[in-house]
Design an enzyme around this catalytic site. Structure first.
Site, PDB file in Angstrom:
ATOM      1  NE  ARG A  96      -4.037   1.864   1.150  1.00 56.05           N
ATOM      2  CZ  ARG A  96      -5.075   2.191   0.390  1.00 56.05           C
ATOM      3  NH1 ARG A  96      -5.127   1.806  -0.885  1.00 56.05           N
ATOM      4  NH2 ARG A  96      -6.080   2.869   0.879  1.00 56.05           N
ATOM      5  CB  THR A 369      -9.317  -0.535  -7.514  1.00 57.13           C
ATOM      6  OG1 THR A 369      -9.507  -0.245  -6.299  1.00 57.13           O
ATOM      7  CG2 THR A 369     -10.111  -0.500  -8.123  1.00 57.13           C
ATOM      8  CB  THR A 387      -6.188   0.703  -6.247  1.00 51.87           C
ATOM      9  OG1 THR A 387      -7.091   1.726  -6.652  1.00 51.87           O
ATOM     10  CG2 THR A 387      -5.592   1.103  -4.906  1.00 51.87           C
TER      11      THR A 387
HETATM   12  O1  DON Z   1      -8.003   1.182  -1.093  1.00 51.70           O
HETATM   13  C1  DON Z   1      -9.162   1.474  -1.294  1.00 51.70           C
HETATM   14  O2  DON Z   1     -10.080   1.080  -0.607  1.00 51.70           O
HETATM   15  C2  DON Z   1      -9.501   2.356  -2.483  1.00 51.70           C
HETATM   16  N1  DON Z   1      -8.389   3.202  -2.767  1.00 51.70           N
HETATM   17  C3  DON Z   1      -9.868   1.486  -3.651  1.00 51.70           C
HETATM   18  C4  DON Z   1     -10.244   2.294  -4.854  1.00 51.70           C
HETATM   19  C5  DON Z   1     -11.046   1.572  -5.822  1.00 51.70           C
HETATM   20  O3  DON Z   1     -11.390   0.443  -5.664  1.00 51.70           O
HETATM   21  C6  DON Z   1     -11.425   2.341  -7.000  1.00 51.70           C
HETATM   22  N2  DON Z   1     -12.353   1.600  -7.763  1.00 51.70           N
HETATM   23  N3  DON Z   1     -13.463   1.916  -7.958  1.00 51.70           N
END
Ligand code: DON
Length: 560
Positions: A96, A369, A387
């Site tokens: 992350r 994502t 993502t």
């Molecule tokens: O980590 C997360 O929860 C978000 N940054 C995920 C973003 C995401 O899934 C975008 N898709 N729609």
């Protein structure tokens, strides 16, 4: 004799606990990759055919998505991997993004303490320190079998020969083109309008990948790529420094592991909220006979909604980066605590989110994502969600290096109680601090049944990821859908606040909605075409693999 045979078969059938569900997705005997783009799935599979394992294929698929699917695939973002090796050993890798060292708790607030709209979503300040390259190299260091150069070579080739734009991709690029030009400038690669059938070549990205292939981790976090990246980000108003890049590390985490009936789920732990929230939802639903209610029936929707409401309330309050905050996992992951949270649930009347806070847990004062699924021929499985956060991340494209930068900083809680772009409200646990990881909803998950690999599953979709993954598992296990049907089935979502159920536009009847309203549920009437985009693999009774590639995108399952 015949009767004995029939009885014997029946006993075997029942004892295996497997019902005859016909697969409807791609079926393969040995190995499979399911991802958001055919090109990426094929490159991953090619690596498997060359004798690489699931981890080599992870590296290949992750990087291939950065080329073929810049909407979310990335070098400038981060992600999580959950794995299960064929000997049953499991683990999780956290790559992350982190807050830059110069990040400040109140960096998105004005002088009156109000959140400045857009500041955590657009511009250089929205960018977190990228983790993807550290993630793939750490995966490869720990478990890879093929030389990294061999894995990266076909991806460099893909970037140079180009990727054919699909209809859905053309629409997406057009939708975000203006924002990309605004954030990046008109000189960008994406200046020209793309139409279906065009070929997009990524020479700058190919050069960056060559540097990484040659120098390894240092080809990204140090040297000329790092220099250019830092200059570019700072030029855009960002605060990421060379020190941020140099000090970035991917971290191994203990996954969240729990039983649901006779399944065992292995999912991502903090700084993702996926595993903990999944645990709570499943444990709240476990005492009920979901299969008797019927797929997407009113009773199922009510139960699912109430479980999600309570689990998301805890998610938002307690969860954050475990390297910075003490999360009371010993309580949050306890069956009795979770079941007590459902004490006030009744099928007769919706609970109101304003009556539900986070659970009361006494904390000691001194404590403070895109998704892809892979199974190789040995039965090793990896489940990865990666993502840039928003579509094309911050919309800032580094033309010199060939990739978009994330806007993951928006996943922090800019101010307690202020919603982020997914409407999620966070608390102290998810406040900004230098080097801290922002809370995620990404839920890469692996499911075992009878101690054997059963399913590999995950989804994009911000806050809706967790409910998309939960419904997919329920669809297969409780409602006997094939893997492909389970992925395609219409989905719903609830996240505590705002207090309404979101239904996908297609697939839910007005009768169902009226029934829910009659017992007090609020329903969001804004059209929501899709919730999540699940890519999954199920192991069939005969050991073959069935892919579930979400019809909502260009997602593709390939196998051999
Ligand atoms: O980590 C997360 O929860 C978000 N940054 C995920 C973003 C995401 O899934 C975008 N898709 N729609």
């Amino acid at each position: 004799m015949r009767i004995v045979f029939i009885l014997g078969s029946l006993v075997l059938f029942i004892s295996c606990g497997q019902k005859k569900i016909q697969p409807t997705g791609v079926v393969s005997k040995n190995a499979m990759v399911v991802s958001a783009r055919e090109e990426a799935s094929k490159i991953g599979l090619e690596i498997l055919k060359q004798g690489g394992n699931a981890f080599d294929a992870m590296v290949a698929t992750e990087l291939a998505l950065a080329v073929a699917y810049p909407f979310a695939g990335n070098l400038g973002g981060g992600g999580f991997m959950v794995y299960r090796k064929n000997d049953g050993s499991i683990g999780a890798l956290d790559y992350r993004e982190k807050a830059p060292i110069a990040a400040k708790r109140d960096m998105y607030l004005d002088s009156l303490g109000n959140v400045i709209p857009g500041k955590s979503i657009y511009g250089g300040l929205s960018i977190g320190v990228p983790g993807t390259i550290a993630g793939v190299f750490e995966t490869h260091r720990a478990f890879g079998s093929l030389p990294i150069k061999e894995i990266i070579a076909p991806i460099i080739e893909l970037a140079e020969t180009g990727v054919v734009v699909t209809k859905k991709q053309a629409l997406r690029l057009e939708k975000y083109r203006e924002a990309i030009l605004r954030e990046t400038g008109e000189q960008t690669h994406f200046y020209n309008q793309c139409i279906e059938g065009d070929t997009l070549r990524y020479q700058a990205l190919a050069e960056t990948l060559k540097q990484i292939s040659k120098e390894g981790l240092g080809g990204f976090y140090e040297g000329p790529v790092a220099d250019k990246l830092v200059d570019f980000i700072q030029d855009k108003g960002g605060i990421i420094t060379k020190k941020d890049l140099l000090s970035y590390n991917a971290a191994w985490r203990q996954p969240v592991v729990f039983n649901y009936k006779d399944l065992k789920l292995i999912s991502m732990s903090p700084p993702s909220s996926g595993g903990v929230t999944l645990y709570q939802m499943f444990k709240m639903m476990e005492p009920y006979k979901l299969s008797d209610y019927g797929h997407n029936s009113q009773k199922y929707v009510q139960l699912f909604t109430e479980a999600a409401r309570r689990a998301y309330a805890d998610r938002n309050y307690f969860l954050g980066d475990p390297d910075f905050v003490d999360i009371p996992l010993d309580v949050l992951l306890t069956k009795s605590y979770v079941e007590n949270r459902m004490d006030n649930f009744s099928f007769d009347k919706a609970t109101s989110s304003s009556d539900i806070g986070h659970g009361q847990i006494k904390i000691m004062e001194s404590q403070e994502t895109t998704h892809y699924s892979i199974v190789d021929k040995e039965g090793n499985a990896v489940s990865v969600t990666t993502t840039l956060n928003g579509a094309y991340g911050s919309k800032i494209y580094c033309d010199e290096l060939g990739f978009f930068l994330n806007n993951e900083m928006d996943d922090f809680s800019a101010k307690p109680g202020a919603p982020n772009m997914f409407g999620l409200t966070g608390a102290e646990a998810n406040s900004i601090a230098p080097g801290k990881r922002m809370l995620s909803s990404m839920t890469p998950t692996i499911v075992e049944k009878d101690d054997q690999l059963y399913m590999v599953v995950g989804s994009p979709g911000g806050s809706t990821i967790i409910t998309a993954v939960a419904q997919t598992i329920m669809n297969v296990y409780e409602f006997d859908l094939s893997m492909q049907e389970a992925v395609n089935a219409p989905r719903l979502h609830h996240q505590w606040k705002p207090d309404y159920i979101i239904f996908e536009t297609e697939g839910f009847s007005e009768d169902l909605k009226d029934g829910l309203k009659s017992v007090g549920y609020k329903i969001n009437t804004d059209p929501t075409p899709i919730l999540g985009k699940v890519d999954a693999i199920k192991v069939l009774v005969n050991g073959s693999l069935e892919g579930g590639a979400d019809k909502r995108g260009d997602d593709t399952a390939v196998g051999y």
